[in-house]
Design an enzyme around this catalytic site. Structure first.
Site, mmCIF file in Angstrom:
data_model
loop_
_atom_site.group_PDB
_atom_site.id
_atom_site.type_symbol
_atom_site.label_atom_id
_atom_site.label_comp_id
_atom_site.label_asym_id
_atom_site.label_seq_id
_atom_site.Cartn_x
_atom_site.Cartn_y
_atom_site.Cartn_z
ATOM 1 N N LYS A 1 -20.240 17.020 -13.392
ATOM 2 C CA LYS A 1 -20.275 17.808 -12.149
ATOM 3 C C LYS A 1 -21.349 17.305 -11.180
ATOM 4 C CE LYS A 1 -20.141 22.090 -13.040
ATOM 5 N NZ LYS A 1 -20.565 23.446 -13.443
ATOM 6 N N LYS B 1 -27.540 21.974 -20.741
ATOM 7 C CA LYS B 1 -27.072 23.363 -20.867
ATOM 8 C C LYS B 1 -27.829 24.048 -21.981
ATOM 9 C CE LYS B 1 -24.073 26.096 -18.891
ATOM 10 N NZ LYS B 1 -23.672 26.072 -17.480
#
Ligand code: NAD
Length: 462
Positions: A127, A139
């Site tokens: 992304k 993450k």
């Protein structure tokens, strides 16, 4: 310019057809059962490998992306209000830092797993590259049902997470942000804990903070706004007229609510909305602001999370989350959790356009079925990139010690999203690829060029 809403307010309507109560845990057990048979991380790797090979990306680059840079698992002890201690499992994954410090949210959810955290971190890598940001992907997550915690237990858990991860998280190394069931207040607690550990002021260590603690204006609705901008770009290219375009949104949280609100303000017809307990449908469309307001009012006064479901608030036909996905609408926006569209229900999807706000809502085997049907999917790595883009703006402002106006944020977000959309859409058109395939090809090309610049086998064996 926003157009007047075509929908009448349903405020104060009676509570009809209350659905059978479904706890978040019940729903998640179903979803986890689904994910266990199809490992979400394996699925993400297959996608990178397939799209990368199709785009001619070198095997050296693809091999590198098959492995996370680092993955930390920690036990988080939390003193509960009754004096006992509970141990929660937390993860932080720095997937790939080729393009910059790793960046990615922290999720508090009973369904968090090591595989899911790695998949989400890989998607963040893709992304950030699609949006052209100087970040790699990361993450984090904690296995917890945060709705079962008191606010003070939640604060202790948030601080425990930062204490456990402070060796890997830093403003120039790895920068977290909110994700499912974490919010600005939690980011503020985590920043405070990091500053206490390092005895520095370090607002750039985390983004999505409250504005008064160094957060950026415009971060709150950035993910929904980014998805809205993508939908507008899609509509422009496919000649969709907002007043004639029906939209169903699964998930009424940060991403789903703001996307629904902005779409409605632009004249689109929001005919279905859902949250973890189920959905509401009205062919006449809903007034999104009213639903949000009532949901806010019904929140427990001291609660951090809403205690009520949209199902209980307005006149409507109640539908399940599965029924929402299968509605005959023009645009479907999955904005809750991953893995909701699989090979088992892909055949029931009628919407010709899907805009993915959730990360990984469509499994790769379902993608193939939808592609065959001609469904146009604006993938998560593009459609929900508004959040990380304004997180990037927040980080830049924190490092500069200089605040931007809301207009500056909106203008710059508009520039990033529309140019990322155009690049990906045009590549898809030129090469006859799906939009997802084109987004991955764009990202992998950028990461590949950076890896090549450091020297690959071809360079060193000369
Ligand atoms: P949130 O916590 O604000 O909201 C989540 C929403 O999903 C809530 O309305 C909840 O009731 C609903 N929900 C939970 N389980 C559900 C289920 N099984 N079925 C239907 N609805 C369910 O979360 P968010 O920040 O809006 O994130 C939603 C999705 O968007 C996630 O996949 C997240 O990774 C992705 N995302 C969020 C951001 C961001 O900045 N917030 C950025 C990029 C991607």
């Amino acid at each position: 310019m926003s157009l007047a809403s075509p929908c009448a307010s349903h405020r104060g309507s009676s509570l009809q057809n209350e659905p059978e109560f479904l706890s978040i845990v019940q729903i998640l057990e179903d979803q986890q059962a689904n994910l266990m048979t199809t490992d979400v991380f394996d699925d993400a790797l297959v996608r990178v490998r397939n799209y990368g090979e199709a785009a001619g990306i070198s095997s050296e680059v693809l091999d590198l992306l098959m492995h996370a840079n680092s993955l930390v698992q920690a036990s988080l002890p939390v003193r509960m209000d009754d004096g006992s201690t509970k141990y929660f499992t937390g993860y932080r994954c720095r997937y790939n830092s080729t393009l910059g410090p790793t960046k990615g949210g922290i999720r508090f959810h009973p369904g968090v797993s090591m595989a899911e955290v790695q998949a989400l971190a890989l998607w963040m890598t893709i992304k950030c590259a699609v949006a052209g940001l100087p970040f790699g992907g990361g993450k984090g997550g904690v296995i917890v049902d945060p709705k079962a915690l008191s606010p003070m237990e939640l604060e202790r858990l948030s601080r425990a997470y930062m204490r456990a991860m402070a060796d890997v998280i830093a403003p120039q190394t790895d920068i977290p942000a909110p994700d499912v069931y974490t919010n600005a207040r939690i980011m503020g607690w985590m920043m405070d804990e990091y500053e206490a550990i390092t005895r520095t002021k370090a607002p750039a260590v985390i983004t999505g903070k409250p504005v008064r603690l160094g957060g950026s204006l415009g971060r709150d609705d950035a993910t929904g706004r980014g998805a809205f901008l993508c939908t507008q770009e899609l509509a422009r290219r496919r000649h969709l007229i907002p007043a004639e375009t029906t939209v169903a949104v699964q998930g009424f949280g940060n991403g789903g609510y703001h996307a629904a609100r902005l779409l409605q303000e632009a004249g689109y017809r929001i005919v279905a909305i859902s949250d973890s307990r189920g959905g509401i449908y009205s062919p006449d469309c809903f007034d999104v602001a009213s639903i949000f307001e009532i949901k806010q009012q019904s929140r427990r006064v001291q609660g951090v999370y809403c205690d009520q479901s949209v199902c209980e608030l307005v006149a409507h036909e109640t539908i399940s989350n599965d029924e929402l996905l299968a509605l005959d609408v023009d645009v479907l926006i999955p904005a809750a959790l991953g893995g909701v569209i699989t090979k088992h229900n892909a055949g029931t999807i009628k919407a010709p356009y899907i805009v993915e706000i959730a990360n990984g809502p469509i499994m790769s085997d379902a993608d193939a079925i939808l592609e065959k049907k001609g469904t146009i999917i604006i993938p998560d790595v593009l459609a929900n990139a508004g959040g990380v883009t304004v997180s990037y703006f927040e980080w830049v402002q924190n490092l500069q010690g200089y605040k931007w106006s809301l207009n500056q944020v909106h203008e710059r977000l508009g520039d990033v999203m529309t140019s990322a959309f155009s690049e990906v859409w045009d590549l898809a058109g030129e090469k006859g690829l799906s939009v997802r395939n084109a987004a991955y090809a764009t990202a992998l090309q950028r990461i590949g060029e950076a890896i090549d610049a450091q020297g690959t086998r071809d360079y060193f064996r000369q």
